[in-house]
Design a protein around this motif. Structure first.
Motif, PDB file in Angstrom:
ATOM      1  N   ASP A 191       0.840  -1.193   0.000  1.00 24.20           N
ATOM      2  CA  ASP A 191       0.000   0.000   0.000  1.00 24.20           C
ATOM      3  C   ASP A 191       0.876   1.244   0.000  1.00 24.20           C
ATOM      4  OD1 ASP A 191      -2.521  -1.356   0.150  1.00 24.20           O
ATOM      5  OD2 ASP A 191      -2.048  -1.838   2.230  1.00 24.20           O
ATOM      6  N   ASN A 192       0.322   2.329  -0.517  1.00 26.13           N
ATOM      7  CA  ASN A 192       1.040   3.599  -0.605  1.00 26.13           C
ATOM      8  C   ASN A 192       0.132   4.747  -0.200  1.00 26.13           C
ATOM      9  OD1 ASN A 192       3.555   2.690  -1.938  1.00 26.13           O
ATOM     10  ND2 ASN A 192       2.180   2.144  -3.600  1.00 26.13           N
ATOM     11  N   LEU A 193       0.722   5.748   0.404  1.00 29.38           N
ATOM     12  CA  LEU A 193       0.001   6.995   0.637  1.00 29.38           C
ATOM     13  C   LEU A 193       0.122   7.902  -0.585  1.00 29.38           C
ATOM     14  CD1 LEU A 193       0.913   7.764   4.352  1.00 29.38           C
ATOM     15  CD2 LEU A 193      -1.248   6.891   3.451  1.00 29.38           C
ATOM     16  N   ALA A 194       1.224   7.796  -1.303  1.00 31.67           N
ATOM     17  CA  ALA A 194       1.412   8.568  -2.534  1.00 31.67           C
ATOM     18  C   ALA A 194       0.621   7.913  -3.664  1.00 31.67           C
ATOM     19  CB  ALA A 194       2.894   8.622  -2.891  1.00 31.67           C
ATOM     20  N   HIS A 195       0.657   8.522  -4.830  1.00 34.39           N
ATOM     21  CA  HIS A 195      -0.019   7.986  -6.018  1.00 34.39           C
ATOM     22  C   HIS A 195      -1.503   7.750  -5.760  1.00 34.39           C
ATOM     23  CE1 HIS A 195       3.945   7.619  -7.765  1.00 34.39           C
ATOM     24  NE2 HIS A 195       4.325   7.025  -6.661  1.00 34.39           N
ATOM     25  N   MET A 196      -2.084   8.682  -5.014  1.00 37.65           N
ATOM     26  CA  MET A 196      -3.515   8.639  -4.690  1.00 37.65           C
ATOM     27  C   MET A 196      -3.912   7.317  -4.034  1.00 37.65           C
ATOM     28  SD  MET A 196      -4.534  11.627  -5.443  1.00 37.65           S
ATOM     29  CE  MET A 196      -6.270  11.378  -5.193  1.00 37.65           C
ATOM     30  N   GLY A 197      -2.977   6.745  -3.295  1.00 37.39           N
ATOM     31  CA  GLY A 197      -3.271   5.518  -2.565  1.00 37.39           C
ATOM     32  C   GLY A 197      -3.185   4.245  -3.378  1.00 37.39           C
ATOM     33  N   ALA A 198      -2.785   4.361  -4.648  1.00 34.34           N
ATOM     34  CA  ALA A 198      -2.676   3.156  -5.472  1.00 34.34           C
ATOM     35  C   ALA A 198      -1.514   2.302  -4.973  1.00 34.34           C
ATOM     36  CB  ALA A 198      -2.467   3.531  -6.939  1.00 34.34           C
ATOM     37  N   PRO A 199      -1.723   1.012  -4.810  1.00 30.56           N
ATOM     38  CA  PRO A 199      -0.624   0.140  -4.383  1.00 30.56           C
ATOM     39  C   PRO A 199       0.402  -0.034  -5.503  1.00 30.56           C
ATOM     40  CG  PRO A 199      -2.581  -1.168  -4.860  1.00 30.56           C
ATOM     41  CD  PRO A 199      -2.970   0.277  -5.006  1.00 30.56           C
ATOM     42  N   SER A 200       1.557  -0.520  -5.132  1.00 34.36           N
ATOM     43  CA  SER A 200       2.587  -0.874  -6.101  1.00 34.36           C
ATOM     44  C   SER A 200       3.044  -2.294  -5.801  1.00 34.36           C
ATOM     45  CB  SER A 200       3.765   0.110  -6.047  1.00 34.36           C
ATOM     46  OG  SER A 200       4.324   0.154  -4.753  1.00 34.36           O
ATOM     47  N   ALA A 201       3.732  -2.886  -6.771  1.00 39.80           N
ATOM     48  CA  ALA A 201       4.173  -4.274  -6.617  1.00 39.80           C
ATOM     49  C   ALA A 201       5.652  -4.378  -6.956  1.00 39.80           C
ATOM     50  CB  ALA A 201       3.361  -5.189  -7.524  1.00 39.80           C
ATOM     51  N   ILE A 202       6.287  -5.295  -6.279  1.00 41.05           N
ATOM     52  CA  ILE A 202       7.694  -5.600  -6.524  1.00 41.05           C
ATOM     53  C   ILE A 202       7.814  -7.103  -6.709  1.00 41.05           C
ATOM     54  CG2 ILE A 202      10.038  -5.591  -5.578  1.00 41.05           C
ATOM     55  CD1 ILE A 202       9.207  -3.145  -3.918  1.00 41.05           C
ATOM     56  N   ARG A 262       4.452 -12.721 -16.380  1.00 40.38           N
ATOM     57  CA  ARG A 262       3.090 -12.346 -16.803  1.00 40.38           C
ATOM     58  C   ARG A 262       2.074 -12.640 -15.696  1.00 40.38           C
ATOM     59  NH1 ARG A 262       3.496 -14.021 -23.101  1.00 40.38           N
ATOM     60  NH2 ARG A 262       4.266 -12.013 -23.822  1.00 40.38           N
ATOM     61  N   PHE A 263       2.280 -13.739 -14.987  1.00 41.13           N
ATOM     62  CA  PHE A 263       1.424 -14.073 -13.846  1.00 41.13           C
ATOM     63  C   PHE A 263       1.526 -12.971 -12.791  1.00 41.13           C
ATOM     64  CE2 PHE A 263       0.676 -16.000  -9.721  1.00 41.13           C
ATOM     65  CZ  PHE A 263      -0.399 -16.850  -9.921  1.00 41.13           C
ATOM     66  N   ALA A 264       2.757 -12.546 -12.466  1.00 43.68           N
ATOM     67  CA  ALA A 264       2.970 -11.481 -11.484  1.00 43.68           C
ATOM     68  C   ALA A 264       2.335 -10.177 -11.957  1.00 43.68           C
ATOM     69  CB  ALA A 264       4.465 -11.291 -11.224  1.00 43.68           C
ATOM     70  N   MET A 265       2.466  -9.877 -13.238  1.00 44.59           N
ATOM     71  CA  MET A 265       1.873  -8.665 -13.797  1.00 44.59           C
ATOM     72  C   MET A 265       0.354  -8.684 -13.633  1.00 44.59           C
ATOM     73  SD  MET A 265       4.259  -8.439 -17.209  1.00 44.59           S
ATOM     74  CE  MET A 265       3.489  -7.032 -17.989  1.00 44.59           C
ATOM     75  N   GLU A 266      -0.251  -9.810 -13.900  1.00 42.75           N
ATOM     76  CA  GLU A 266      -1.709  -9.918 -13.783  1.00 42.75           C
ATOM     77  C   GLU A 266      -2.154  -9.796 -12.326  1.00 42.75           C
ATOM     78  OE1 GLU A 266      -5.579  -9.994 -14.961  1.00 42.75           O
ATOM     79  OE2 GLU A 266      -3.768  -9.606 -16.126  1.00 42.75           O
ATOM     80  N   LYS A 267      -1.425 -10.415 -11.416  1.00 43.38           N
ATOM     81  CA  LYS A 267      -1.753 -10.283  -9.985  1.00 43.38           C
ATOM     82  C   LYS A 267      -1.685  -8.816  -9.569  1.00 43.38           C
ATOM     83  CE  LYS A 267      -2.383 -14.452  -8.250  1.00 43.38           C
ATOM     84  NZ  LYS A 267      -3.620 -14.835  -7.596  1.00 43.38           N
ATOM     85  N   ALA A 268      -0.629  -8.118  -9.997  1.00 43.81           N
ATOM     86  CA  ALA A 268      -0.463  -6.700  -9.651  1.00 43.81           C
ATOM     87  C   ALA A 268      -1.577  -5.860 -10.277  1.00 43.81           C
ATOM     88  CB  ALA A 268       0.909  -6.213 -10.108  1.00 43.81           C
ATOM     89  N   ARG A 269      -1.907  -6.155 -11.525  1.00 43.50           N
ATOM     90  CA  ARG A 269      -2.974  -5.423 -12.209  1.00 43.50           C
ATOM     91  C   ARG A 269      -4.303  -5.605 -11.474  1.00 43.50           C
ATOM     92  NH1 ARG A 269      -1.860  -7.374 -16.939  1.00 43.50           N
ATOM     93  NH2 ARG A 269      -0.501  -5.686 -17.569  1.00 43.50           N
ATOM     94  N   LYS A 270      -4.627  -6.836 -11.114  1.00 44.53           N
ATOM     95  CA  LYS A 270      -5.886  -7.114 -10.411  1.00 44.53           C
ATOM     96  C   LYS A 270      -5.934  -6.462  -9.039  1.00 44.53           C
ATOM     97  CE  LYS A 270      -7.278 -11.385 -12.673  1.00 44.53           C
ATOM     98  NZ  LYS A 270      -7.455 -12.841 -12.547  1.00 44.53           N
ATOM     99  N   ALA A 271      -4.762  -6.253  -8.420  1.00 45.66           N
ATOM    100  CA  ALA A 271      -4.706  -5.604  -7.109  1.00 45.66           C
ATOM    101  C   ALA A 271      -4.767  -4.084  -7.230  1.00 45.66           C
ATOM    102  CB  ALA A 271      -3.422  -6.018  -6.379  1.00 45.66           C
ATOM    103  N   GLY A 272      -4.844  -3.566  -8.464  1.00 46.40           N
ATOM    104  CA  GLY A 272      -4.941  -2.131  -8.674  1.00 46.40           C
ATOM    105  C   GLY A 272      -3.610  -1.401  -8.597  1.00 46.40           C
ATOM    106  N   CYS A 273      -2.510  -2.138  -8.730  1.00 44.09           N
ATOM    107  CA  CYS A 273      -1.190  -1.516  -8.638  1.00 44.09           C
ATOM    108  C   CYS A 273      -0.958  -0.579  -9.814  1.00 44.09           C
ATOM    109  CB  CYS A 273      -0.094  -2.583  -8.626  1.00 44.09           C
ATOM    110  SG  CYS A 273      -0.143  -3.641  -7.166  1.00 44.09           S
ATOM    111  N   TYR A 274      -0.294   0.537  -9.531  1.00 43.10           N
ATOM    112  CA  TYR A 274       0.031   1.466 -10.602  1.00 43.10           C
ATOM    113  C   TYR A 274       1.343   1.092 -11.280  1.00 43.10           C
ATOM    114  CZ  TYR A 274       3.643   4.021  -8.032  1.00 43.10           C
ATOM    115  OH  TYR A 274       4.796   4.364  -7.360  1.00 43.10           O
ATOM    116  N   LYS A 275       2.144   0.224 -10.654  1.00 42.06           N
ATOM    117  CA  LYS A 275       3.378  -0.243 -11.287  1.00 42.06           C
ATOM    118  C   LYS A 275       3.801  -1.578 -10.689  1.00 42.06           C
ATOM    119  CE  LYS A 275       6.857   1.803  -8.232  1.00 42.06           C
ATOM    120  NZ  LYS A 275       8.008   2.707  -8.136  1.00 42.06           N
ATOM    121  N   LEU A 276       4.591  -2.291 -11.470  1.00 43.47           N
ATOM    122  CA  LEU A 276       5.289  -3.498 -11.018  1.00 43.47           C
ATOM    123  C   LEU A 276       6.760  -3.223 -11.275  1.00 43.47           C
ATOM    124  CD1 LEU A 276       5.492  -6.478 -10.095  1.00 43.47           C
ATOM    125  CD2 LEU A 276       5.159  -7.120 -12.480  1.00 43.47           C
TER     126      LEU A 276
END
Length: 147
Positions: free
Chosen positions: A70-81, A102-116
């Motif tokens: 989770d992030n406070l920046a980026h309007m609260g959008a989560p990010s993934a590593i 690609r699996f990781a990218m899809e998981k991050a996308r579904k979680a609403g992450c703004y970046k991986l």
């Protein structure tokens, strides 16, 4: 080849360590099984930190960890590593790494992450080309300090 990507469980740790022990991964240096199990259990206690394995022909052929934070920046959008991406040397160049990322990218996308994001050693040119082929872009600088 049918590849299944799933959450790792305790019984997978020995096989994951065997891949890490390959000479071009961690120079044959790996945790002992008890230490690895302790860390695995700690990772499982984090809300969105998951170790995954890729299995083919009833064996573990790759692994990676995905952290969604989770992030406070980026309007609260989560990010993934994504971390510790590894495919056994016997199974490379068969699309396994591509499917894992690609699996990781899809998981991050579904979680609403703004970046991986991921980092890769500067001297791993083949890996750089691989990540770029998946759409990753070099962005800024990665800094570290050895503690």
């Amino acid at each position: 080849m049918a590849l299944k990507i799933r959450k790792a469980d305790r019984d997978d740790i020995k096989d994951i360590l065997a891949i890490y022990a390959e000479p071009d991964i961690d120079s044959g240096k790996v945790l002992d099984i008890n230490s690895a199990e302790t860390i695995f259990n700690k990772m499982k206690s984090y809300p969105d930190y998951t170790l995954y394995v890729a299995a083919a022909d009833n064996q573990i052929v790759g692994s990676f960890a995905l952290l969604i934070m989770d992030n406070l920046a980026h309007m609260g959008a989560p990010s993934a590593i994504v971390e510790d991406v590894v495919v056994s040397s016997k199974w490379r160049s068969r699309g396994i790494g591509r499917q894992m990322i690609r699996f990781a990218m899809e998981k991050a996308r579904k979680a609403g992450c703004y970046k991986l994001a991921l980092s890769c050693s500067i001297n791993r040119g083949r890996a750089h080309k691989f990540y770029e082929s998946l759409g990753f872009e070099k962005h800024g600088y990665s800094f570290l300090i050895k503690l």
